[in-house]
Design a protein around this motif. Structure first.
Motif, PDB file in Angstrom:
ATOM      1  N   UNK A   1     -14.368  -3.413   4.321  1.00  9.16           N
ATOM      2  CA  UNK A   1     -14.565  -2.225   5.145  1.00  9.16           C
ATOM      3  C   UNK A   1     -13.264  -1.462   5.374  1.00  9.16           C
ATOM      4  N   UNK A   2     -12.183  -2.194   5.624  1.00  9.14           N
ATOM      5  CA  UNK A   2     -10.879  -1.586   5.918  1.00  9.14           C
ATOM      6  C   UNK A   2      -9.865  -2.103   4.911  1.00  9.14           C
ATOM      7  N   UNK A   3      -9.352  -1.208   4.075  1.00 11.09           N
ATOM      8  CA  UNK A   3      -8.349  -1.565   3.089  1.00 11.09           C
ATOM      9  C   UNK A   3      -6.953  -1.246   3.597  1.00 11.09           C
ATOM     10  N   UNK A   4      -6.001  -2.081   3.240  1.00 12.43           N
ATOM     11  CA  UNK A   4      -4.603  -1.918   3.657  1.00 12.43           C
ATOM     12  C   UNK A   4      -3.733  -2.148   2.424  1.00 12.43           C
ATOM     13  N   UNK A   5      -2.717  -1.315   2.236  1.00  9.44           N
ATOM     14  CA  UNK A   5      -1.958  -1.412   0.992  1.00  9.44           C
ATOM     15  C   UNK A   5      -0.645  -0.648   1.089  1.00  9.44           C
ATOM     16  N   UNK A   6       0.194  -0.836   0.061  1.00 14.61           N
ATOM     17  CA  UNK A   6       1.217   0.141  -0.244  1.00 14.61           C
ATOM     18  C   UNK A   6       0.858   0.756  -1.592  1.00 14.61           C
ATOM     19  N   UNK A   7       1.691   1.641  -2.090  1.00 13.45           N
ATOM     20  CA  UNK A   7       1.310   2.360  -3.305  1.00 13.45           C
ATOM     21  C   UNK A   7       1.213   1.419  -4.502  1.00 13.45           C
ATOM     22  N   UNK A   8       2.070   0.404  -4.577  1.00 16.22           N
ATOM     23  CA  UNK A   8       2.025  -0.540  -5.686  1.00 16.22           C
ATOM     24  C   UNK A   8       0.753  -1.365  -5.646  1.00 16.22           C
ATOM     25  N   UNK A   9       0.325  -1.768  -4.444  1.00 17.93           N
ATOM     26  CA  UNK A   9      -0.894  -2.559  -4.305  1.00 17.93           C
ATOM     27  C   UNK A   9      -2.099  -1.828  -4.872  1.00 17.93           C
ATOM     28  N   UNK A  10      -2.219  -0.537  -4.544  1.00 18.46           N
ATOM     29  CA  UNK A  10      -3.361   0.234  -5.028  1.00 18.46           C
ATOM     30  C   UNK A  10      -3.371   0.300  -6.548  1.00 18.46           C
ATOM     31  N   UNK A  11      -2.197   0.482  -7.124  1.00 12.72           N
ATOM     32  CA  UNK A  11      -2.131   0.646  -8.572  1.00 12.72           C
ATOM     33  C   UNK A  11      -2.266  -0.684  -9.309  1.00 12.72           C
ATOM     34  N   UNK A  12      -1.552  -1.722  -8.848  1.00 13.41           N
ATOM     35  CA  UNK A  12      -1.510  -2.962  -9.611  1.00 13.41           C
ATOM     36  C   UNK A  12      -2.590  -3.965  -9.209  1.00 13.41           C
ATOM     37  N   UNK A  13      -3.044  -3.926  -7.957  1.00 18.24           N
ATOM     38  CA  UNK A  13      -4.136  -4.819  -7.560  1.00 18.24           C
ATOM     39  C   UNK A  13      -5.492  -4.262  -7.960  1.00 18.24           C
ATOM     40  N   UNK A  14      -5.651  -2.948  -7.813  1.00 16.48           N
ATOM     41  CA  UNK A  14      -6.953  -2.331  -8.059  1.00 16.48           C
ATOM     42  C   UNK A  14      -7.019  -1.560  -9.370  1.00 16.48           C
ATOM     43  N   UNK A  15      -5.871  -1.310  -9.978  1.00 19.34           N
ATOM     44  CA  UNK A  15      -5.866  -0.544 -11.220  1.00 19.34           C
ATOM     45  C   UNK A  15      -6.127   0.933 -11.019  1.00 19.34           C
TER      46      UNK A  15
END
Length: 342
Positions: free
Chosen positions: A191-205
Motif C-alpha cells: 500500500x505504501x512504498x518507500x524508496x530512494x531513486x536507486x531503489x526504484x530503478x534497481x529493485x523495481x526496474x
C-alpha cells in the motif's frame, strides 16, 4: 499482540572506531541493527505498540539481540529460534570525500534459512493494523523471498496496511534471481512504498532520468518517477522517495517527496553537516513516515515528520533512531539551533 509489525533480519553491527579504516586498530564497536528492526525500535520510541518478527539462533548472540530489542519495548514474542548464526555487517565510516563502506557476512543466517510455513501469520496479524517489510530480506535467499511473499499476502488477507522500503542491496542478490523478478511480485501487495531513486530503478526496474552523483537534484524528475511507480502498481496508494544530495560523506542535503491521490508533495530541505552516522537514515525515514501517517491527518505534515525524524537520526551513533515524538516536533516547529536544553 501488536498493532505495528515488521519482519526481517537483525544483525550484529561491527563498526570501526571513529572514522578508522578496517583493522586500523584491533577493535570494533559491537551493536545491533538491520532495516526492519530499526523501524520497530523507532515506532516503539514513538509510543506505538511495535513487534519485530524474525529468526535467530538459540545462542548467546541471539539472546543479546533479543535483549536489545526488548530494552526498547519491542515485542519479540514471534521471533523463531532456529538456525545457527546471526548475520553480521562490518561498517567503516567515511569522512569528507571518502565514502563509508559496508561488508556483509550474513550468508546462511537464521532468517536466510527460514521458509514459508515457519511463522503463524494469522496469529501475528490478529491485532495488527500495519506491516512493514523491505527489499533486503527477499535478497537473502530464495526461501527468504518466498517467505516475504507469504507474509505480505497474509497481511493483505488480514486487512493490514502494508509498507515496503524497496531497499536495493546489490551485494546480496546472489542466488540466481534479479531484484525486479522478485520485488515486482511482492510489491503488488504493498500500500505504501518507500524508496530512494536507486531503489526504484534497481529493485523495481523502473527507468527514470534521475541521478545523484552530481550532488544536485531535479525535483521535476521525481514528480515523473513517483507518477510512474503508482502507474506501474495501481494498488499502491502512496509512494515516498527520499532526496539525498550527497556533497560529501559529512555533508548532505536531505529532503523527500510523496505522491498519493492528492498529488505530489515536497518537504522542506535540511542541510546536514558534520554527519555522525548516516547508516539507518532511510529506516528512520520509513518509521517516521509510518508514524506520521498514523499521527496526522495531513499528508504534508506526515512527510515533514518523516524527514525531520531522519534528519535527527544523522546525529546519532548506531542503527537505531533514539528520538521521541516531542523531539521531532520541536525540530518541525523550528527549533534546530542545537542549544542546550536546561
Amino acid at each position: 499482540m501488536s498493532e505495528f509489525v515488521s519482519f526481517g533480519e537483525i544483525m550484529l553491527r561491527l563498526k570501526t572506531p571513529a572514522h578508522e579504516r578496517f583493522f586500523q586498530s584491533p577493535a570494533f564497536e559491537a551493536t545491533f541493527g538491520g532495516g526492519e528492526a530499526n523501524v520497530a525500535v523507532s515506532l516503539s520510541n514513538y509510543g506505538f505498540n511495535a513487534e519485530f518478527v524474525s529468526a535467530l539462533p538459540q545462542n548467546d548472540i541471539g539472546d543479546a539481540a533479543l535483549r536489545e530489542l526488548r530494552g526498547f519495548g519491542v515485542d519479540v514474542s514471534h521471533v523463531r529460534r532456529s538456525g545457527s548464526r546471526v548475520g553480521i555487517y562490518f561498517l567503516e565510516t567515511g569522512s569528507n570525500q571518502r565514502p563509508s563502506k559496508v561488508v556483509y557476512d550474513r550468508a546462511n543466517s537464521s532468517i536466510a534459512e527460514a521458509k514459508p510455513g515457519d511463522f503463524d501469520w494469522k496469529d501475528i496479524f490478529s491485532d495488527a493494523k500495519w506491516f512493514h517489510i523491505t527489499g533486503i530480506t527477499p535478497a537473502l535467499s530464495q526461501s527468504a523471498a518466498d517467505l516475504s511473499l507469504e507474509a505480505v499476502k497474509a497481511a493483505k488477507k488480514a486487512g493490514v496496511t502494508v509498507s515496503c522500503d524497496f531497499n536495493y542491496r546489490g551485494k546480496l542478490w546472489k542466488y540466481g534471481k534479479t531484484a525486479p523478478e522478485v520485488m515486482n511480485e511482492l510489491v503488488k501487495y504493498v500500500d505504501v512504498g518507500i524508496a530512494n531513486e536507486e531503489d526504484c530503478q534497481k529493485s523495481l526496474g523502473i527507468e527514470a532520468d534521475v541521478h545523484v552523483e552530481s550532488g544536485e537534484l531535479d525535483t521535476a524528475k521525481y514528480e515523473a518517477l513517483t507518477s510512474k511507480v503508482l502507474d506501474t502498481f495501481p494498488d499502491m496508494s502512496t509512494i515516498a522517495v527520499t532526496l539525498r544530495e550527497s556533497r560529501s560523506a559529512d555533508r548532505n542535503g536531505w529532503s523527500a517527496c510523496l505522491r498519493d491521490a492528492g498529488g505530489f508533495r515536497l518537504s522542506r530541505q535540511y542541510e546536514l553537516t558534520d554527519i555522525v552516522d548516516r547508516v539507518g537514515g532511510g529506516d528512520s525515514f520509513a518509521s517516521g513516515l509510518i508514524a506520521g501517517l498514523n499521527l496526522y491527518e495531513d499528508r504534508q505534515q506526515s512527510l515533514e515528520f518523516a524527514v525531520a525524524a531522519s534528519c535527527l537520526k544523522h546525529t546519532i551513533q548506531g542503527d537505531f533512531n533514539r528520538v521521541t515524538v516531542p523531539e521531532v516536533e520541536n525540530l518541525l516547529g523550528g527549533d534546530g539551533s542545537g542549544r542546550v536544553q536546561r
